[in-house]
Each structure stands twice: as C-alpha cells, then as structure tokens.
Design a protein around this motif. Sequence first.
Motif, PDB file in Angstrom:
ATOM      1  N   PRO A 217       0.809  -1.224   0.000  1.00 32.15           N
ATOM      2  CA  PRO A 217       0.000   0.000   0.000  1.00 32.15           C
ATOM      3  C   PRO A 217       0.843   1.274   0.000  1.00 32.15           C
ATOM      4  CG  PRO A 217      -0.126  -1.101   2.136  1.00 32.15           C
ATOM      5  CD  PRO A 217       0.559  -2.055   1.211  1.00 32.15           C
ATOM      6  N   SER A 218       2.062   1.228   0.582  1.00 34.09           N
ATOM      7  CA  SER A 218       3.018   2.356   0.511  1.00 34.09           C
ATOM      8  C   SER A 218       2.365   3.689   0.849  1.00 34.09           C
ATOM      9  CB  SER A 218       3.659   2.422  -0.887  1.00 34.09           C
ATOM     10  OG  SER A 218       4.325   1.224  -1.185  1.00 34.09           O
ATOM     11  N   ILE A 247      -6.798  -0.477  -3.865  1.00 34.96           N
ATOM     12  CA  ILE A 247      -6.533  -1.027  -2.529  1.00 34.96           C
ATOM     13  C   ILE A 247      -7.846  -1.345  -1.823  1.00 34.96           C
ATOM     14  CG2 ILE A 247      -5.683  -0.412  -0.228  1.00 34.96           C
ATOM     15  CD1 ILE A 247      -3.391   1.096  -1.665  1.00 34.96           C
ATOM     16  N   ALA A 248      -8.808  -0.437  -1.908  1.00 34.48           N
ATOM     17  CA  ALA A 248     -10.087  -0.630  -1.218  1.00 34.48           C
ATOM     18  C   ALA A 248     -10.868  -1.799  -1.792  1.00 34.48           C
ATOM     19  CB  ALA A 248     -10.919   0.647  -1.302  1.00 34.48           C
ATOM     20  N   ARG A 249     -10.782  -2.011  -3.108  1.00 36.03           N
ATOM     21  CA  ARG A 249     -11.600  -3.035  -3.762  1.00 36.03           C
ATOM     22  C   ARG A 249     -10.909  -4.390  -3.862  1.00 36.03           C
ATOM     23  NH1 ARG A 249     -14.230   0.294  -8.926  1.00 36.03           N
ATOM     24  NH2 ARG A 249     -15.657   1.596  -7.689  1.00 36.03           N
ATOM     25  N   SER A 250      -9.628  -4.440  -3.567  1.00 36.37           N
ATOM     26  CA  SER A 250      -8.872  -5.678  -3.752  1.00 36.37           C
ATOM     27  C   SER A 250      -8.895  -6.532  -2.491  1.00 36.37           C
ATOM     28  CB  SER A 250      -7.425  -5.343  -4.109  1.00 36.37           C
ATOM     29  OG  SER A 250      -6.738  -4.844  -2.964  1.00 36.37           O
ATOM     30  N   GLU A 251      -8.262  -7.689  -2.597  1.00 36.55           N
ATOM     31  CA  GLU A 251      -8.143  -8.583  -1.440  1.00 36.55           C
ATOM     32  C   GLU A 251      -7.237  -8.000  -0.368  1.00 36.55           C
ATOM     33  OE1 GLU A 251      -7.009 -12.560  -2.508  1.00 36.55           O
ATOM     34  OE2 GLU A 251      -8.274 -12.565  -4.299  1.00 36.55           O
ATOM     35  N   LEU A 252      -6.522  -6.919  -0.673  1.00 39.86           N
ATOM     36  CA  LEU A 252      -5.654  -6.325   0.335  1.00 39.86           C
ATOM     37  C   LEU A 252      -6.453  -5.741   1.490  1.00 39.86           C
ATOM     38  CD1 LEU A 252      -2.529  -5.987   0.502  1.00 39.86           C
ATOM     39  CD2 LEU A 252      -2.902  -3.582  -0.036  1.00 39.86           C
ATOM     40  N   TYR A 262       0.772  -6.579   2.554  1.00 37.60           N
ATOM     41  CA  TYR A 262       1.015  -6.501   1.115  1.00 37.60           C
ATOM     42  C   TYR A 262       0.317  -7.656   0.422  1.00 37.60           C
ATOM     43  CZ  TYR A 262       4.827  -9.985   1.796  1.00 37.60           C
ATOM     44  OH  TYR A 262       5.565 -11.093   2.122  1.00 37.60           O
ATOM     45  N   ALA A 263       0.205  -7.531  -0.898  1.00 39.06           N
ATOM     46  CA  ALA A 263      -0.331  -8.606  -1.724  1.00 39.06           C
ATOM     47  C   ALA A 263       0.836  -9.295  -2.431  1.00 39.06           C
ATOM     48  CB  ALA A 263      -1.314  -8.046  -2.747  1.00 39.06           C
ATOM     49  N   THR A 264       0.807 -10.602  -2.499  1.00 42.86           N
ATOM     50  CA  THR A 264       1.917 -11.333  -3.102  1.00 42.86           C
ATOM     51  C   THR A 264       1.828 -11.370  -4.618  1.00 42.86           C
ATOM     52  OG1 THR A 264       0.751 -13.458  -2.926  1.00 42.86           O
ATOM     53  CG2 THR A 264       2.115 -12.785  -1.051  1.00 42.86           C
ATOM     54  N   LYS A 265       0.659 -11.037  -5.185  1.00 45.64           N
ATOM     55  CA  LYS A 265       0.469 -11.082  -6.632  1.00 45.64           C
ATOM     56  C   LYS A 265       0.324  -9.662  -7.193  1.00 45.64           C
ATOM     57  CE  LYS A 265       0.323 -15.601  -6.682  1.00 45.64           C
ATOM     58  NZ  LYS A 265       1.432 -16.391  -7.263  1.00 45.64           N
ATOM     59  N   VAL A 270      -4.039 -12.573  -3.121  1.00 43.18           N
ATOM     60  CA  VAL A 270      -3.251 -13.414  -2.206  1.00 43.18           C
ATOM     61  C   VAL A 270      -2.451 -12.542  -1.239  1.00 43.18           C
ATOM     62  CG1 VAL A 270      -1.746 -15.428  -2.008  1.00 43.18           C
ATOM     63  CG2 VAL A 270      -3.035 -15.052  -4.121  1.00 43.18           C
ATOM     64  N   PRO A 271      -3.134 -11.919  -0.302  1.00 45.57           N
ATOM     65  CA  PRO A 271      -2.429 -11.042   0.643  1.00 45.57           C
ATOM     66  C   PRO A 271      -1.465 -11.808   1.535  1.00 45.57           C
ATOM     67  CG  PRO A 271      -4.809 -10.685   0.701  1.00 45.57           C
ATOM     68  CD  PRO A 271      -4.581 -11.937  -0.073  1.00 45.57           C
ATOM     69  N   HIS A 272      -0.454 -11.104   1.990  1.00 47.40           N
ATOM     70  CA  HIS A 272       0.311 -11.546   3.154  1.00 47.40           C
ATOM     71  C   HIS A 272      -0.481 -11.025   4.345  1.00 47.40           C
ATOM     72  CE1 HIS A 272       3.707 -13.002   5.374  1.00 47.40           C
ATOM     73  NE2 HIS A 272       3.899 -11.819   5.949  1.00 47.40           N
ATOM     74  N   TYR A 273      -1.039 -11.913   5.137  1.00 53.12           N
ATOM     75  CA  TYR A 273      -2.212 -11.561   5.932  1.00 53.12           C
ATOM     76  C   TYR A 273      -1.955 -10.790   7.218  1.00 53.12           C
ATOM     77  CZ  TYR A 273      -5.180 -14.315   2.861  1.00 53.12           C
ATOM     78  OH  TYR A 273      -5.869 -14.782   1.774  1.00 53.12           O
ATOM     79  N   GLU A 274      -0.734 -10.547   7.588  1.00 49.61           N
ATOM     80  CA  GLU A 274      -0.552  -9.760   8.809  1.00 49.61           C
ATOM     81  C   GLU A 274      -1.046  -8.330   8.585  1.00 49.61           C
ATOM     82  OE1 GLU A 274       3.612  -9.159   9.766  1.00 49.61           O
ATOM     83  OE2 GLU A 274       4.117  -9.612   7.692  1.00 49.61           O
ATOM     84  N   ARG A 275      -1.520  -7.705   9.660  1.00 49.04           N
ATOM     85  CA  ARG A 275      -2.073  -6.342   9.571  1.00 49.04           C
ATOM     86  C   ARG A 275      -1.347  -5.463  10.570  1.00 49.04           C
ATOM     87  NH1 ARG A 275      -8.573  -6.900   9.051  1.00 49.04           N
ATOM     88  NH2 ARG A 275      -8.482  -7.934  11.078  1.00 49.04           N
TER      89      ARG A 275
END
Length: 613
Positions: A217-218, A247-252, A262-265, A270-275
């Motif tokens: 997301p940076s 960002i709002a509409r994606s799996e992120l 972050y998203a891996t793709k 396919v998010p990296h799920y930590e928040r």
Amino acid sequence: MNDNRLGSAVSPYLRLHADNPVDWREWGPDAFAEARARDVPVLVSIGYATCHWCHVMARESFADPEIAELLRQDFVAVKVDREERPDVDASTMAAAAAFTEQLGWPLTAFMTPDAHVFFAGTYYPPTPVGAHPAFRQVLGAVLDAWRDRRTEVHANASAIATAIRQGTTEATDGGGDGRGGAEPSLPSVDTIRGVVDALAQGEDADHGGFGGAPKFPSAPLLEFLADVAADGDDQAAGLLERSLLVIARSELTDADGGVFRYATKRDWSVPHYERMLYDNAGLLAIAPQDQARGIADFLRDTLRRGDGAFVAAQDSESTIDGRRVEGEWYRLPLGERPRFDPPPLDDQVLTGWNGLAIRGLAIAGARHGDDEMLDLARAAADAVLAAHVQDGHVVVRSSTPRGASTAPPTIEDVGLLAEGLLELALVTGELRYATAARSLVDDGVAGALEVDPVLAASGTATGEQPQTALRSGTVALANASALLGALTGDDRSRPAAARLVADRARTGTTRPLGHADALGVALSLQQPSRELVVVASDPVVLHELRTLAAAARRPGSVVVAVTPEQARAWSAAGFSLLDGRDALDPAAYVCHDHVCALPARSPEELTAQLASS
C-alpha cells in the motif's frame, strides 16, 4: 542445558521464543561480553511477532534440539524484536545489504564479539532448496570461517562497519539537526513535481499501483501524491485516486476494513495476511470517507486496548480446527469468524506508531467531520502520554501489559508522536496536546536521544533509515517544527525543518519510494504559507467551519479550530497565530504569512474566501 533468557522479556516476539531449546539472550553488552570471553561468534536473529516466515523458521530450526545444541556450543544466540529495537534492525540491515539484495525478516546475521557483521541472510530452510542452503549448512560454513579464516572474517567485518560509518557520516554532513546554521537547499518545486511524472511511468496500467509483485500500500508514497494533488496537480490526483480505489476493492482490504501488509500477486490478490498499525494509520490520513471509516473501525475493534492505545499488529496465522494456518481465518465470511479464535495480536504499544495513528485519526476526523475518529485519537494520545512520556520527554518506546521495555526511544517515537499530538491539537483546540508536542520537537531538534551502547562502541549506529511503509520520524519532526513555526511565529522553525529533510528530499528526487514523505515536506516548505483559523463557541458551527477548513488543507497550510476560550489560552502559551482571535464569535480567518483577510462569519463566507485564496 537450556539457558534461554527470554521468559522475562517484555517483547511479545521474544516471549514467543522463550520455550525454544536455543539459549537465547536479549541484545545488550552482556551477550557480546560472553562472546568475547568464549571467543565465539554471535548469531543475531531479528524478527517480529506477526512475521509469518519468522514463525516458520522458529518451528523448523529454533525448535530443533540438535540445532539448539550446536548454537549453545559454538555461538552466543541473540533474539531481537525489530519493532522494539529499530536501531539494531537498521544497523544490521545496512550490513546485511553487503550479502543479499533480498532483505527482509527473519534477518539472520552473524557478528564478531565487537558487534561487526561478517555474514548475513534472511530465512534459511531446514533442508537445501534450490540455491538456498539449509540453516545447518550455513552454521557449519560460518563456524569453518570463524575457526580457519579468522583474519579474513575480521577484515570483511571491519570493512562493512567502516562503510556503515562512512555512509552515516555522509548522510548527516552539511545538515545538522540544530536550529542554528545556514538553511540547506531543497529540491525545487518543479523538481519535486517531476517525480510524479516518473511515478506515472511506473504505474501498473492493468492492475493499479506501482511496479509488479509484491504490491504494497506504501502510504507515505500515496500521501506524497496527495500533497502534490492538493497543490493542483491533476496527474498526481489521478494516480492517488486509482491507487486508493484498487486497494479498497482488492483482497488487500479485509471485510472488516483493515488493510493487510502486502499482496503477493501483481493483481493485488493473495495477501500476506498480517495487519500492521502503521499501514492502516498511514492510509487513514489520505483515504476517502468510506475507506477511512473502515480503517478506523478496524483500529477501534481489533487493535485498540482498553486504555485507548493501539497495539502494533495482528498476526497472519491462527488456529483453525487444531491446525496453525496462515490466512484461513481471514478467508472466512465475517459471520463465521466468531466460531474460531482470531489471529493473535502483537500487544506492544509503540510510541511512534501510536503517534502515526493519532495523526491519521485527527486528519481524517477533521476532513470527514467524524467526531468518533477524534475521540479515538484523544484516547490514544492520553494513554501514550500517561505511560510513555514524562516531564515532556519520551521515556518509553515500547510497553506491554508485562511492563515497559528498556529499549531507548528513537527519533521515530519523538517525531511521530509530536506530529500526531500537534495535528490533534489543531483539530480539537486542546492546548495540552500542542504544548506536549512543542516539548517533544525541542527534544528532537536538539538531538537529545540515547544511542545503544553496543552500536555506539562498534561504530555502526546508522540512525533512522529510509522506509517504504512507515512515515519517517525525522520527516514527522520536520513537519511538526514547521507547523509550530506557523503557530508561534518562530522564524527558526522553518530552517530547522529544512535541515532535517534536505538530504532525504534530494535523494527522493531519484529514489522516491523510501523518501516520498521527505519530498512532501520539502514541497510544503516552499509553498506560500496559509493559515486558517476557525473560532466558534457553538459546537455545531465550529464543526461545520472546521470541516470546511480541513477540506481546503494543502501543502504550506496550517488549520486550527478553537473556541474563544481556547484561543485565549493558546495565545497566552505563546502561539501568536491565535492572538486576538477571541474577539469575534463565530469567525474564520484566512491568512497568508499571518496577514489575514476580513473574518468570514458564516460557512458560506468561508467557502467563498477559500475558493479565491
């Protein structure tokens, strides 16, 4: 024999390793003294509590009794939480760059007893995978070098340490953090605007955002675009709008409003799920209303403690049907999630990260007219001031329910908290936050921060390094200094701010990803000043005028909303911008370099003045 010493640690990451068979020590002079006495190298393993691959390496290697015995016999093993000790992480990461371009966590470094890195990498698997050696192989190779090529080891370690010292000296030469001295040159406004052209060339036209996979997301980069857009740049506005929308509409973005790290793709899947608190707090300052409200809900419902402070993060892993899995809980529909325990929290309260959350909530609350966001910001500010600040100075960087960490506060803590408190003061009119911020800025500009004794002795303290995901404490300190100058009329504040960001901003013109926040402040420092002062005793009128003024915020402007009584208190405390502002009620003053137009007496008049200024 197990001599693991992490059971009494404050850090949740260190405590996760308290049951390892490895004889872990915490970072400090004692660990390196032991290494000197035993003439063995030091393994320094750096991670954080919600780091997925840190968990994986712990299960695969640090829970292995044979590896633990090897470490006990031939190394001193040190565990470091990068959130608790960003100074150690920054220094080690700088040295690790000599060995790998794939930097990240877990960070695995081998040091001499003088704390000089002579080899480093990241995650090592239990068995070889492609070109990646197994962790046992790495340990064996390090030991061979230590025993048989000691002269070469020390020469390499010394060269890396020298390079770090030289790099740190070059980064600080000609700047200085004090209020004296000549003001350094900043990149021109046209040069800064030109960075947007380069970013536009790097936009992913198919999926949005910048570059390929992984996609982050940076938030600092997006806030820079918001600054340039507010200065009238349509290209920056388009880049920002498209990035926030994807960002709002994606799996992120999770169904509860929180944003993953972050998203891996490349397509944001396919998010990296930590928040992390910092990602979400940074986005709050620039997100449109619905997106900001979702993030605020996540902070309130998931990361907020009972005292109002925010914890650092939520893990990517959870236990589902007896299995420890990554991401599965988040993939469940919201209605099914209560059936299972949620992913655990990294329960550290970090001063700087809370400052970032206070800032984001204050800015978003004012812009969107959302008083609950302001209440959340107040509660976090009060909690951090009570537990982490004493006599106007940050004395605690990190705390948990188990106590306060002994890790020294950093520029991140001072700068981000000062900026957050000041933004909250401007929105709420509460003087106590402004006076606390002023004291912190004085500390930060004076450079009155402790340096870790191990890093100081080894000459490898790097100071704050550029970050792509987290607003820089140095940059935040500069912005807070400039804001205070506008409020007090202190003509030393702007040069002090320029000295803090000049080097970073110049670097940012060619490498914006790690320096976008400095570019934003450099842009602000070169704009004509504009002060917006809103005064009203009627809460409804004050709310409406404040929302209008906040929506007109742009680089180089300061917006403050107060009641007449608050205006008198600010004036008495030395904030000269509020002198005499209690005479009319309601009134909104649109000023340029402290020269004000006739006061607007209604929302309609203020709207007209803002449109023409």
